[in-house]
Design a protein around this motif. Structure first.
Motif, PDB file in Angstrom:
ATOM      1  N   VAL A   1       5.200 -38.933 -12.707  1.00 12.50           N
ATOM      2  CA  VAL A   1       6.649 -38.683 -12.689  1.00 12.50           C
ATOM      3  C   VAL A   1       7.368 -40.023 -12.548  1.00 12.50           C
ATOM      4  O   VAL A   1       7.120 -40.782 -11.608  1.00 12.50           O
ATOM      5  N   THR A   2       8.252 -40.310 -13.494  1.00 11.78           N
ATOM      6  CA  THR A   2       9.011 -41.558 -13.478  1.00 11.78           C
ATOM      7  C   THR A   2      10.163 -41.448 -12.480  1.00 11.78           C
ATOM      8  O   THR A   2      10.806 -40.394 -12.386  1.00 11.78           O
ATOM      9  N   VAL A   3      10.416 -42.519 -11.735  1.00 14.53           N
ATOM     10  CA  VAL A   3      11.577 -42.571 -10.847  1.00 14.53           C
ATOM     11  C   VAL A   3      12.600 -43.514 -11.455  1.00 14.53           C
ATOM     12  O   VAL A   3      12.306 -44.688 -11.723  1.00 14.53           O
ATOM     13  N   LEU A   4      13.791 -43.002 -11.702  1.00 19.84           N
ATOM     14  CA  LEU A   4      14.870 -43.795 -12.290  1.00 19.84           C
ATOM     15  C   LEU A   4      15.957 -44.016 -11.254  1.00 19.84           C
ATOM     16  O   LEU A   4      16.539 -43.062 -10.735  1.00 19.84           O
TER      17      LEU A   4
ATOM     18  N   ALA B   1       7.526 -42.902  -1.213  1.00 19.03           N
ATOM     19  CA  ALA B   1       7.117 -42.908  -2.623  1.00 19.03           C
ATOM     20  C   ALA B   1       5.781 -42.217  -2.858  1.00 19.03           C
ATOM     21  O   ALA B   1       5.527 -41.703  -3.960  1.00 19.03           O
ATOM     22  N   ASP B   2       4.913 -42.175  -1.831  1.00 21.91           N
ATOM     23  CA  ASP B   2       3.611 -41.540  -2.010  1.00 21.91           C
ATOM     24  C   ASP B   2       3.718 -40.029  -2.208  1.00 21.91           C
ATOM     25  O   ASP B   2       2.741 -39.372  -2.570  1.00 21.91           O
ATOM     26  N   GLU B   3       4.913 -39.475  -1.996  1.00 17.36           N
ATOM     27  CA  GLU B   3       5.148 -38.039  -2.199  1.00 17.36           C
ATOM     28  C   GLU B   3       5.298 -37.700  -3.685  1.00 17.36           C
ATOM     29  O   GLU B   3       5.214 -36.524  -4.078  1.00 17.36           O
ATOM     30  N   ILE B   4       5.512 -38.714  -4.512  1.00 20.10           N
ATOM     31  CA  ILE B   4       5.842 -38.503  -5.926  1.00 20.10           C
ATOM     32  C   ILE B   4       4.591 -38.681  -6.778  1.00 20.10           C
ATOM     33  O   ILE B   4       3.937 -39.720  -6.715  1.00 20.10           O
TER      34      ILE B   4
ATOM     35  N   ILE C   1      13.914 -36.264   3.225  1.00 19.27           N
ATOM     36  CA  ILE C   1      13.821 -36.786   1.863  1.00 19.27           C
ATOM     37  C   ILE C   1      12.529 -36.321   1.204  1.00 19.27           C
ATOM     38  O   ILE C   1      12.513 -35.937   0.023  1.00 19.27           O
ATOM     39  N   ARG C   2      11.436 -36.330   1.954  1.00 22.63           N
ATOM     40  CA  ARG C   2      10.167 -35.853   1.415  1.00 22.63           C
ATOM     41  C   ARG C   2      10.255 -34.381   0.994  1.00 22.63           C
ATOM     42  O   ARG C   2       9.743 -34.002  -0.068  1.00 22.63           O
ATOM     43  N   ARG C   3      10.904 -33.573   1.801  1.00 20.05           N
ATOM     44  CA  ARG C   3      11.056 -32.151   1.441  1.00 20.05           C
ATOM     45  C   ARG C   3      11.886 -32.006   0.178  1.00 20.05           C
ATOM     46  O   ARG C   3      11.605 -31.150  -0.665  1.00 20.05           O
ATOM     47  N   ASN C   4      12.903 -32.837   0.034  1.00 18.38           N
ATOM     48  CA  ASN C   4      13.734 -32.799  -1.168  1.00 18.38           C
ATOM     49  C   ASN C   4      12.929 -33.210  -2.402  1.00 18.38           C
ATOM     50  O   ASN C   4      13.060 -32.605  -3.477  1.00 18.38           O
ATOM     51  N   ILE C   5      12.093 -34.228  -2.240  1.00 15.25           N
ATOM     52  CA  ILE C   5      11.227 -34.644  -3.343  1.00 15.25           C
ATOM     53  C   ILE C   5      10.282 -33.506  -3.732  1.00 15.25           C
ATOM     54  O   ILE C   5      10.108 -33.205  -4.913  1.00 15.25           O
ATOM     55  N   CYS C   6       9.699 -32.847  -2.745  1.00 13.33           N
ATOM     56  CA  CYS C   6       8.792 -31.729  -3.021  1.00 13.33           C
ATOM     57  C   CYS C   6       9.507 -30.592  -3.743  1.00 13.33           C
ATOM     58  O   CYS C   6       8.947 -29.965  -4.656  1.00 13.33           O
ATOM     59  N   ALA C   7      10.750 -30.331  -3.334  1.00 19.19           N
ATOM     60  CA  ALA C   7      11.534 -29.298  -4.010  1.00 19.19           C
ATOM     61  C   ALA C   7      11.773 -29.680  -5.471  1.00 19.19           C
ATOM     62  O   ALA C   7      11.680 -28.839  -6.376  1.00 19.19           O
ATOM     63  N   ALA C   8      12.065 -30.953  -5.706  1.00 21.06           N
ATOM     64  CA  ALA C   8      12.287 -31.428  -7.077  1.00 21.06           C
ATOM     65  C   ALA C   8      11.003 -31.339  -7.897  1.00 21.06           C
ATOM     66  O   ALA C   8      11.014 -30.881  -9.048  1.00 21.06           O
TER      67      ALA C   8
ATOM     68  N   ALA D   1      17.406 -52.421   1.854  1.00 23.46           N
ATOM     69  CA  ALA D   1      17.210 -51.225   2.675  1.00 23.46           C
ATOM     70  C   ALA D   1      16.828 -50.023   1.811  1.00 23.46           C
ATOM     71  O   ALA D   1      15.985 -49.205   2.203  1.00 23.46           O
ATOM     72  N   SER D   2      17.427 -49.905   0.624  1.00 21.04           N
ATOM     73  CA  SER D   2      17.090 -48.805  -0.288  1.00 21.04           C
ATOM     74  C   SER D   2      15.627 -48.879  -0.697  1.00 21.04           C
ATOM     75  O   SER D   2      14.932 -47.850  -0.773  1.00 21.04           O
ATOM     76  N   ALA D   3      15.145 -50.085  -0.976  1.00 21.02           N
ATOM     77  CA  ALA D   3      13.736 -50.247  -1.331  1.00 21.02           C
ATOM     78  C   ALA D   3      12.837 -49.841  -0.169  1.00 21.02           C
ATOM     79  O   ALA D   3      11.798 -49.196  -0.373  1.00 21.02           O
ATOM     80  N   ASP D   4      13.239 -50.191   1.049  1.00 19.21           N
ATOM     81  CA  ASP D   4      12.443 -49.806   2.231  1.00 19.21           C
ATOM     82  C   ASP D   4      12.355 -48.291   2.363  1.00 19.21           C
ATOM     83  O   ASP D   4      11.275 -47.736   2.641  1.00 19.21           O
ATOM     84  N   VAL D   5      13.488 -47.607   2.189  1.00 16.01           N
ATOM     85  CA  VAL D   5      13.499 -46.142   2.296  1.00 16.01           C
ATOM     86  C   VAL D   5      12.619 -45.531   1.207  1.00 16.01           C
ATOM     87  O   VAL D   5      11.786 -44.661   1.473  1.00 16.01           O
ATOM     88  N   PHE D   6      12.795 -46.003  -0.011  1.00 14.48           N
ATOM     89  CA  PHE D   6      12.002 -45.460  -1.121  1.00 14.48           C
ATOM     90  C   PHE D   6      10.517 -45.684  -0.906  1.00 14.48           C
ATOM     91  O   PHE D   6       9.698 -44.757  -1.077  1.00 14.48           O
ATOM     92  N   ASN D   7      10.148 -46.899  -0.547  1.00 12.72           N
ATOM     93  CA  ASN D   7       8.726 -47.207  -0.350  1.00 12.72           C
ATOM     94  C   ASN D   7       8.096 -46.337   0.732  1.00 12.72           C
ATOM     95  O   ASN D   7       6.897 -46.029   0.677  1.00 12.72           O
ATOM     96  N   ALA D   8       8.904 -45.928   1.711  1.00  9.98           N
ATOM     97  CA  ALA D   8       8.385 -45.119   2.823  1.00  9.98           C
ATOM     98  C   ALA D   8       8.023 -43.695   2.396  1.00  9.98           C
ATOM     99  O   ALA D   8       7.251 -43.025   3.092  1.00  9.98           O
TER     100      ALA D   8
END
Length: 325
Positions: free
Chosen positions: A162-165, A155-158, A104-111, A146-153
């Motif tokens: 940059v707004t997250v919607l 989120a520091d990559e963003i 997920i972090r790599r995908n965020i970096c690509a974005a 669970a979604s909040a847990d994944v995101f919080n883990a």
């Protein structure tokens, strides 16, 4: 000033069509009179064209089925996947939660490499059986937590600017039909600069009684109004029409005997239509929400097919563009 976008994924199919027609994506954006693209990011940066000059939003990769993996439910995973290789392919080589977070972090970096103003993050869970049976294994609050847990883990990559919607779906998760659950979710998000990407078609899919665009617009606006102060979190809209009530009411709630990728895809496409609006109901929705971003998220096989669909929906908004003349 609202920014209007087209949804685009730089797959070879679309890229080759643009080349064959002597077109560029920038030229297409200009032809339609929109402000840019919301780009779906599913590969590493070096594997797709650089469209940062056009990219205003970036849609992150998503996994419809993930809760059993996150909660380490080995037996359920064995039922869902025929082999370890199939599971590994689905989760992009990840074999553990930590490895999946790295994916997920790599995908965020690509974005982020495309310099977007916002990212889109799906909040839902469904597997290949419950999409038919509708006997979901997790309820909204379990998926939201669970979604909040994944995101919080991750989120520091963003970057902070940059707004997250977070996008609503009709599966368990962020459906937007209950303000208390929206509150429950956002209270768990440990990051500022977040909001909601309201997908109109997905919201329409939560109400199979809808028959017309007028009824759909009324339902969307009433649902937004019931969110109270949380309606202010809606910063973007994925605009499309999905009047699939007849199918939702009629299909048999059981897993097909011949379950395969094609059957699954046909079923989802029959629910989530992503058609253009044909009336001023679309304008009513945007007047109600007043978003910063509108991504005209329409289903299309080819660029040639997409152009008149975009023209149709833009004309419903009385949106000034060369394409709508």
């Amino acid at each position: 000033m609202t920014k209007h976008l087209i949804n685009y994924c730089p797959i070879d199919w679309y890229e080759d069509e643009l080349k064959r027609k002597g077109m560029t994506l920038a030229g297409l954006v200009q032809q339609l009179g929109v402000d840019g693209i919301e780009q779906f990011i599913y590969r590493d940066p070096e594997a797709f064209p650089d469209y940062k000059e056009l990219t205003i939003g970036a849609h992150l990769n998503y996994w419809p089925y993930w809760m059993d993996f996150w909660l380490r439910k080995a037996k359920r995973l064995q039922q869902q996947f025929r082999s370890i290789h199939e599971r590994q392919t689905y989760f992009k080589t990840a074999m553990s939660c930590d490895e999946w977070l790295a994916v997920i972090r790599r995908n965020i970096c690509a974005a982020i490499s495309q310099k977007p103003e916002y990212l889109v993050w799906h909040v839902a869970e469904v597997d290949t059986e419950t999409i038919f049976a509708f006997d979901f294994r997790y309820d909204d609050r379990e998926v939201l937590a669970a979604s909040a847990d994944v995101f919080n883990a991750v989120a520091d990559e963003i970057p902070a600017n940059v707004t997250v919607l977070f996008e609503n779906l009709w599966w368990p998760g962020l459906r937007l039909t209950d303000a208390r659950k929206v509150k429950f979710f956002f209270e768990r998000i440990e990051r500022k600069n977040v909001g909601i990407m309201l997908d109109t078609g997905h919201l329409m899919n939560t109400n199979p009684r809808l028959r017309t665009e007028v009824e759909a617009a009324d339902y969307v606006c009433r649902t937004v109004d019931k969110l109270g102060p949380y309606a202010e979190l809606i910063k973007g809209v994925h605009l499309s029409c999905s009047l699939s009530g007849k199918y939702l009411r009629s299909f048999e709630r059981k897993v097909p005997a011949n379950l395969n990728a094609e059957v699954i895809w046909r079923h989802i496409a029959a629910i989530d239509l992503h058609k253009p609006f044909t009336t001023t109901a679309a304008k009513q929705i945007l007047q109600c929400v007043q978003p910063q971003y509108v991504n005209h998220e329409l289903a299309y096989e080819t660029i040639e097919e997409m152009i008149p669909l975009m023209q149709q929906q833009l004309s419903c908004l009385l949106y000034t563009s060369d394409a709508a003349d």
